[in-house]
Scaffold this active site. Structure first.
Site, PDB file in Angstrom:
ATOM      1  N   ASP A 115       9.763   4.651  40.069  1.00  0.00           N
ATOM      2  CA  ASP A 115       9.575   5.905  39.341  1.00  0.00           C
ATOM      3  C   ASP A 115       8.333   5.793  38.460  1.00  0.00           C
ATOM      4  O   ASP A 115       8.024   4.719  37.944  1.00  0.00           O
ATOM      5  CB  ASP A 115      10.761   6.181  38.409  1.00  0.00           C
ATOM      6  CG  ASP A 115      12.080   6.241  39.152  1.00  0.00           C
ATOM      7  OD1 ASP A 115      12.104   6.718  40.301  1.00  0.00           O
ATOM      8  OD2 ASP A 115      13.100   5.811  38.566  1.00  0.00           O
ATOM      9  N   ASP A 144       8.898   6.879  44.318  1.00  0.00           N
ATOM     10  CA  ASP A 144      10.257   7.258  43.927  1.00  0.00           C
ATOM     11  C   ASP A 144      10.157   8.524  43.066  1.00  0.00           C
ATOM     12  O   ASP A 144       9.386   9.413  43.374  1.00  0.00           O
ATOM     13  CB  ASP A 144      10.944   6.068  43.239  1.00  0.00           C
ATOM     14  CG  ASP A 144      12.463   6.150  43.338  1.00  0.00           C
ATOM     15  OD1 ASP A 144      13.002   7.247  43.547  1.00  0.00           O
ATOM     16  OD2 ASP A 144      13.128   5.113  43.185  1.00  0.00           O
ATOM     17  N   ASP A 148      12.955   9.833  36.200  1.00  0.00           N
ATOM     18  CA  ASP A 148      14.366   9.691  36.561  1.00  0.00           C
ATOM     19  C   ASP A 148      15.145   9.139  35.372  1.00  0.00           C
ATOM     20  O   ASP A 148      14.694   8.207  34.695  1.00  0.00           O
ATOM     21  CB  ASP A 148      14.533   8.775  37.777  1.00  0.00           C
ATOM     22  CG  ASP A 148      14.239   9.507  39.098  1.00  0.00           C
ATOM     23  OD1 ASP A 148      13.733  10.648  39.049  1.00  0.00           O
ATOM     24  OD2 ASP A 148      14.520   8.917  40.155  1.00  0.00           O
ATOM     25  N   ARG A 201      14.303  18.250  43.454  1.00  0.00           N
ATOM     26  CA  ARG A 201      14.708  17.702  42.145  1.00  0.00           C
ATOM     27  C   ARG A 201      13.834  18.184  40.992  1.00  0.00           C
ATOM     28  O   ARG A 201      13.129  17.398  40.355  1.00  0.00           O
ATOM     29  CB  ARG A 201      14.729  16.161  42.184  1.00  0.00           C
ATOM     30  CG  ARG A 201      15.641  15.615  43.262  1.00  0.00           C
ATOM     31  CD  ARG A 201      15.664  14.097  43.263  1.00  0.00           C
ATOM     32  NE  ARG A 201      16.552  13.582  44.304  1.00  0.00           N
ATOM     33  CZ  ARG A 201      16.678  12.310  44.637  1.00  0.00           C
ATOM     34  NH1 ARG A 201      15.986  11.386  44.001  1.00  0.00           N
ATOM     35  NH2 ARG A 201      17.512  11.937  45.574  1.00  0.00           N
TER      36      ARG A 201
END
Ligand SMILES: *[C@@H]1O[C@H](CO)[C@@H](O)[C@H](O)[C@H]1NC(C)=O
Ligand SMILES: *[C@@H]1O[C@H](CO)[C@@H](O)[C@H](O)[C@H]1NC(C)=O
Ligand SMILES: *[C@@H]1O[C@H](CO)[C@@H](O)[C@H](O)[C@H]1NC(C)=O
Ligand SMILES: *[C@@H]1O[C@H](CO)[C@@H](O)[C@H](O)[C@H]1NC(C)=O
Ligand SMILES: *[C@@H]1O[C@H](CO)[C@@H](O)[C@H](O)[C@H]1NC(C)=O
Length: 324
Positions: A115, A144, A148, A201
Site C-alpha cells: 500500500d 496494492d 488501506d 474501493r
C-alpha cells in the site's frame, strides 16, 4: 539557505489554512508532531530516520525520494511535503500500532506490492492533501491499496487527497472474518477527496462507521463506494461523473464484484448506507442499490457541507499537493 527558510515559513503559513474536520478530531484530537522538534530532509535515508523518531517531530520532505517497501512512522509525527517537492516513488508508509500522526502534502506513486499508506491497529491519523497514483495497466494486485486501514483502527480523517490512475484505492477492514477485532472500530471520515480513473474501493469499508461527504468521483471504472460486512456509512453531498458502469448491487456499489482474486467476492454480506438528511448526492449516470440503510445518520463533530453544485470545482481546485 534563505530559500529553504522562506519555503519553511510559507509552508507554515499555508498549512495553517488546512483544517482538520471529522473523526480524527475525536478521542483527544490529532496534532501529529506539533510542539516537537522540526527537521527538513531530502534523502530516503534521512527521511526513514526522521519519521521513526520516538519523540514528537515534524518532518518536512523537501525533495523527491525513491525507495522500495514501506517505512514505519512513529506516533506523534507529522510528515509534510514542501510545496510540490515532497514525493516518494516506489515506497510507502506504514503506521502500525501507533497514534497521533499527520501525513500531508506528499505525492506517493507506484508502490509495487504494498500500500502507499497502510494504517493498522492505530488511532488518530489524518491523511490530508496528498496525491496517490500508479497505473491501471498492471491489473488489480501488482500495486496494492492507496490508503488501506485495517485491524481496528479508529478516529481517522482522509481529506482533500487526489487519488488517481490506480486499481484498488482505499480498503477499510481486511476481512469479513475479523469481526471480533474490528466491530465497533473504524470511525473514519472521507471528505473532499478527488477520485479519478480508479477501478475499485473509493472506499470499500467493513465494520465501519464511515462518513463520506463532498467527495468527487470522475471515471470510476468498476466499483465506487462499497459498504460491506455490517459497515455503516453516511454518504452525503458526493458527486459522480463519467462512471463507466451503473453504481451498485449491495451497499452502494457498481455491479461487478471486485475483479481481483478475493475468495469473499459477492458472497460477502452487504453493508448499510444512509444518504443523510441534509444533502443529496449526484450519482451522474450511475444508479445506487442499497440493500440496507442502517441507522448511522449523524456524527459527533461539526462539519460544513459544500453545495452539491460547487463540489466538482471546489474539490478539483483544492485536493492534492501544492494546495496548502
Ligand atoms: C525516482 O524514480 C523515478 C522513476 O523511476 C525517476 O524518474 C527519478 O529520477 C528517481 N528519483 C530519484 C531521486 O532517484
Ligand atoms: C466527464 O464528465 C465531465 C463533467 O460532466 C464532462 O465534461 C467530461 O466530458 C466527461 N469526460 C468524459 C471522458 O466523458
Ligand atoms: C440490488 O442488490 C440486490 C442484492 O444484491 C440484488 O438482488 C438486486 O438485483 C440489485 N438490484 C439492482 C437494480 O441492481
Ligand atoms: C444500528 O445498526 C447496527 C447494524 O445493523 C446494529 O448492530 C445496531 O444495534 C443498531 N443500533 C441501534 C441503536 O439500533
Ligand atoms: C463552518 O463554516 C463556518 C463559517 O465559515 C466556520 O466559522 C466554521 O469554522 C466552519 N466549521 C467547520 C467545522 O469547518
Amino acid at each position: 539557505m534563505h530559500l529553504t527558510l522562506l519555503l519553511l515559513a510559507l509552508a507554515h503559513v499555508y498549512l495553517a489554512a488546512a483544517q482538520l474536520v471529522g473523526y480524527a478530531t475525536e478521542n483527544g484530537g490529532t496534532t501529529g508532531g506539533q510542539g516537537g522538534a522540526t527537521t527538513t530532509v531530502s534523502s530516503a535515508a534521512a527521511f526513514k530516520t526522521a519519521i521513526s523518531t520516538t519523540s514528537p517531530i515534524v518532518v518536512y520532505l523537501a525533495a523527491p525520494i525513491n525507495y522500495t517497501g514501506q517505512y514505519s512512522v512513529e506516533s506523534d509525527t507529522s510528515i509534510i511535503g514542501i510545496d510540490t517537492s515532497g514525493s516518494i516513488t516506489g515506497g510507502g508508509l506504514k503506521i502500525s500500532d501507533k497514534s497521533n500522526i499527520i501525513v500531508q502534502n506528499l505525492l506517493i506513486n507506484n508502490v509495487v506490492g504494498q500500500d502507499a499508506i497502510t494504517v493498522t491497529e492505530s488511532q488518530n491519523v489524518w491523511i490530508d492533501h496528498n496525491e496517490f497514483y500508479s497505473d491501471t495497466t498492471h491489473g488489480p494486485d501488482y500495486y496494492d491499496g492507496q490508503v488501506d486501514i485495517t485491524h481496528a483502527c479508529d478516529y481517522v480523517t482522509v481529506s482533500w487527497n487526489y487519488f488517481h490512475d490506480h486499481y484498488k484505492s482505499s480498503l477499510v477492514g481486511a476481512s469479513c472474518g475479523n469481526e471480533d477485532e474490528d466491530a465497533g472500530h473504524f470511525h473514519i471520515t472521507y471528505h473532499h477527496n478527488y477520485w479519478q480513473s480508479i477501478h475499485t474501493r473509493t472506499p470499500a469499508m467493513r465494520f465501519s462507521h464511515g462518513h463520506l461527504y463532498n467527495n468527487y468521483y470522475d471515471g470510476i471504472i468498476s466499483q465506487g463506494i462499497h459498504s460491506r460486512c455490517d459497515a455503516e456509512m453516511l454518504v452525503e453531498g458526493n458527486v459522480f461523473v463519467n462512471s463507466t458502469e451503473p453504481l451498485s448491487t449491495y451497499g452502494l456499489v457498481i455491479p461487478d464484484d471486485s475483479p481481483n482474486t478475493s475468495p469473499d467476492g459477492d458472497l460477502e454480506q452487504d453493508g448499510h448506507a444512509n444518504l443523510g438528511s441534509v444533502s443529496d448526492n449526484d450519482w451522474g449516470t450511475g444508479k445506487i442499490n442499497m440493500t440496507s440503510t442502517g441507522n448511522f445518520t449523524s456524527v459527533p463533530y461539526a462539519y460544513n457541507l459544500t453545495e452539491l453544485s460547487d463540489v466538482a470545482a471546489t474539490v478539483i481546485a483544492g485536493a492534492g499537493i501544492g494546495k496548502v
